[in-house]
Motif scaffolding. Structure first.
Motif, short mmCIF file in Angstrom:
data_model
loop_
_atom_site.label_atom_id
_atom_site.label_comp_id
_atom_site.label_asym_id
_atom_site.label_seq_id
_atom_site.Cartn_x
_atom_site.Cartn_y
_atom_site.Cartn_z
N UNK A 62 0.81 -1.21 0.00
CA UNK A 62 0.00 0.00 0.00
C UNK A 62 0.85 1.26 0.00
N UNK A 63 2.11 1.15 0.37
CA UNK A 63 2.99 2.30 0.42
C UNK A 63 4.04 2.25 -0.68
N UNK A 64 3.77 1.54 -1.75
CA UNK A 64 4.70 1.44 -2.87
C UNK A 64 4.04 1.99 -4.13
N UNK A 65 4.85 2.28 -5.12
CA UNK A 65 4.32 2.76 -6.39
C UNK A 65 3.74 4.16 -6.28
N UNK A 112 1.71 9.00 -3.69
CA UNK A 112 1.39 10.21 -4.44
C UNK A 112 -0.11 10.45 -4.55
N UNK A 113 -0.87 9.39 -4.72
CA UNK A 113 -2.32 9.53 -4.79
C UNK A 113 -2.89 9.99 -3.45
N UNK A 114 -2.35 9.50 -2.33
CA UNK A 114 -2.80 9.96 -1.02
C UNK A 114 -2.47 11.43 -0.81
N UNK A 115 -1.26 11.87 -1.21
CA UNK A 115 -0.91 13.28 -1.06
C UNK A 115 -1.81 14.16 -1.94
N UNK A 116 -2.18 13.66 -3.13
CA UNK A 116 -3.08 14.41 -3.99
C UNK A 116 -4.46 14.57 -3.34
N UNK A 117 -4.97 13.51 -2.76
CA UNK A 117 -6.26 13.61 -2.06
C UNK A 117 -6.19 14.54 -0.86
N UNK A 118 -5.08 14.49 -0.12
CA UNK A 118 -4.94 15.35 1.04
C UNK A 118 -4.86 16.82 0.62
N UNK A 119 -4.15 17.08 -0.47
CA UNK A 119 -4.05 18.46 -0.96
C UNK A 119 -5.41 18.97 -1.42
N UNK A 120 -6.19 18.14 -2.12
CA UNK A 120 -7.51 18.56 -2.58
C UNK A 120 -8.43 18.83 -1.39
N UNK A 121 -8.34 18.01 -0.36
CA UNK A 121 -9.19 18.21 0.81
C UNK A 121 -8.81 19.50 1.54
#
Length: 592
Positions: A309-312, A316-325
């Motif tokens: 879950x922390x590879x690939x 980056x997708x989690x950081x993108x969601x956090x930035x949008x929120x």
């Protein structure tokens, strides 16, 4: 164990619907003894023990089942139906083959099972009714098959597996033909290669370049095909499995991607308290060997499915969601699910601005204070970390001065013994209760009494058993004495009268007439019961025979039958019933 038996209580309960206070008390004592394990459990009709802890509302059978013996049969399903068979309509079955046309048969084909308008055969130029030849056989008229809910929806009901044999035979023939062609090509390729090797004057790379490349390609293909053929022959790369599909599923051959030398997830740590393995999804989310060295080869092979879950691009997708929120919380019109392209573009611009700003800040700090790391490296002690704790060891590794930092086992205190106990709370369990194993005390924070407490507890249990046995013996002796006194009193009364007859108690006759104890083997005659109900209706409408209007000297014996008594019970008015009150509401239904 106690000498209380269930026969005495059950016999008293079955002999009369009314139980005395003494019988109810004995039954309660027997239930308590069964729950405490001092008396044997109650047995049902099949001889199985009944759990004494079952609630009364579950153990009691409804009155309309007439279940006199204890048991839990009323809790089981009673309307189970037999499973449906695999019956289906027989297709293409012929019954009788006629040789001449029969009256009432189909005019087209000559079969007796249908008419001309229902005939499915091609219309003949000359019908069978005119020619009398080529009479079709009669079909099988099958009865209607009654199918249930599952039988109507069974897509394989009536399916014959032998019909699919033609498809399998055609496929096997095609595969055999393919194998024969591949074998012929392989022999031709090997023959050409052998002829090229025997001709020494012709080099391997001589001739046309295209021919050489074709030979090389064919040689590589032949090697690959040979390896694949060996693997297929050994059966290592094929796995037969059931594949879910829209058509219902089919048996297919899929590639097995797992190397058989790899250790399975559930075999890495056989401890039951280790990471959980889900056999349905074949996943083990936690690390099964967290205590091993992370740099070892065995630990690096598998560290749990959560590592992926922390590879690939997951981080980056989690950081993108956090930035949008965060941007939406600060007032920007951005939504990751509604406009993902816009959110990604804004996040990209944000990263560029942040990197540019961080670079400017870093250059300003280096220009003001300088870069000491670029000139000389930092000391090893500073890099590895320092501590204020001083610990001195001897040659054997024992601590001489100072205190070594203890490893925290748990966030909770362990092995804490209080109140003179040698075992912790929860080390002993009995009859659904926890306690201390040292003194077998079920009271938490109680003082430990040790072996003397155990002896005292055993003595108390033995004393309880003795008291129960003595109490039962006293009750039996008292009952026996009362029976002897009653027998002696009856004998004295009989001797005084000069006869051996027993005087009839007038209250017993009244009890039999007006319904005290009703025998279980009473059989009511329906005709007599209907006549008794008619007499009760006539008595209620016309007033009936009033006892007060009878003369003083008139006496006659009234013979009341069981049917009369049952009619009286059915027709009598129950004044104490709240549903029968005149002010109960709309016919009493408001209380339901």
């Amino acid at each position: 164990h106690s000498q209380l038996t269930e026969e005495g209580v059950d016999a008293a309960a079955m002999s009369s619907n009314f139980t005395s206070r003494e019988e109810r008390r004995r039954k309660e004592e027997l239930d308590e003894a069964r729950k405490a394990g001092l008396a044997p459990a109650e047995l049902d009709e099949d001889g199985n023990e009944i759990n004494p802890h079952i609630p009364q509302f579950m153990a009691a059978a409804p009155w309309y089942l007439n279940q006199n013996k204890p048991g839990l049969k009323h809790q089981k399903a009673f309307n189970l139906t037999a499973e449906e068979g695999g019956d289906w309509y027989k297709r293409g079955v012929k019954t009788f083959q006629a040789t001449k046309f029969r009256k009432g048969a189909c005019e087209n084909c000559g079969a007796m099972t249908h008419k001309k308008k229902d005939c499915v055969e091609r219309p003949r130029k000359k019908s069978a009714a005119k020619t009398g030849k080529n009479i079709a056989a009669d079909e099988l008229v099958q009865d209607q098959i009654a199918l249930g809910f599952d039988g109507k929806r069974d897509r394989y009901n009536g399916y014959d597996a032998e019909d699919y044999g033609r498809v399998v035979d055609r496929y096997e023939k095609a595969e055999a033909l393919k194998a024969e062609v591949a074998k012929r090509r392989e022999l031709e390729r090997a023959y050409r290669k052998a002829n090229r090797d025997t001709a020494g004057d012709v080099p391997a790379n001589a001739g046309d370049g295209d021919d050489a490349s074709d030979d090389d390609a064919s040689g590589s293909d032949s090697d690959d095909d040979a390896k694949a053929a060996d693997a297929d022959a050994e059966g290592f790369m094929e796995v037969k499995k059931r594949v879910r599909s829209a058509g219902g599923g089919a048996s297919m051959t899929v590639r097995n991607l797992r190397i058989r030398e790899d250790t399975a997830k559930y075999l890495r740590n056989l401890d039951l308290s280790s990471a959980y393995y889900d056999p349905k999804t074949r996943s083990m989310r936690e690390n099964p060997t967290p205590q091993d060295d992370p740099s070892s080869q065995f630990a690096l092979q598998f560290q749990g499915d959560n590592v992926t879950r922390k590879t690939g691009e997951t981080e980056g997708f989690e950081r993108l969601n956090r930035h949008a929120f965060d941007a939406y919380q600060k007032g920007q019109e951005i939504h990751m699910q509604a406009a993902p392209s816009q959110a990604e573009l804004l996040y990209k611009q944000f990263k560029e601005k942040k990197e540019k700003l961080s670079g400017v800040t870093k250059d300003a700090i280096l220009a003001k204070y300088g870069n000491a790391a670029a000139t000389e490296p930092a000391p090893e002690g500073l890099l590895l970390g320092q501590t204020e704790g001083y610990v001195e060891y001897d040659r054997a590794g024992r601590v001489i001065k100072g205190q070594e930092r203890a490893t925290a086992k748990s966030r909770y205190e362990e092995d804490v013994h209080e109140q003179n106990h040698t075992k912790v709370w929860g080390s002993f369990w009995q009859a659904g209760r926890w306690g201390y194993a040292c003194c077998r005390s079920f009271q938490k924070n109680s003082y430990c009494t040790g072996k003397k407490g155990l002896d005292a507890a055993d003595a108390a249990a033995d004393l309880m058993k003795e008291n129960l046995a003595a109490r039962e013996a006293a009750l039996e002796a008292k009952k026996r004495g009362e029976e002897e006194e009653a027998a002696a009193r009856e004998a004295n009364e009989g001797g005084a009268d000069g006869k051996g007859k027993k005087t009839k108690n007038p209250f017993d006759a009244k009890k039999d007439v007006w319904g005290g104890d009703v025998a279980e083997d009473v059989r009511l005659d329906p005709k007599k019961l209907a006549e008794a109900l008619r007499r009760e209706d006539a008595k209620g409408s016309e007033g009936g025979d009033d006892e007060r209007k009878r003369g003083y000297n008139v006496s006659h014996e009234v013979d009341v039958t069981e049917e009369d008594m049952e009619a009286y019970r059915m027709k009598r008015q129950r004044k104490d019933d709240p549903m029968n009150a005149p002010d109960a509401g709309t016919d009493g239904y408001d209380m339901v």
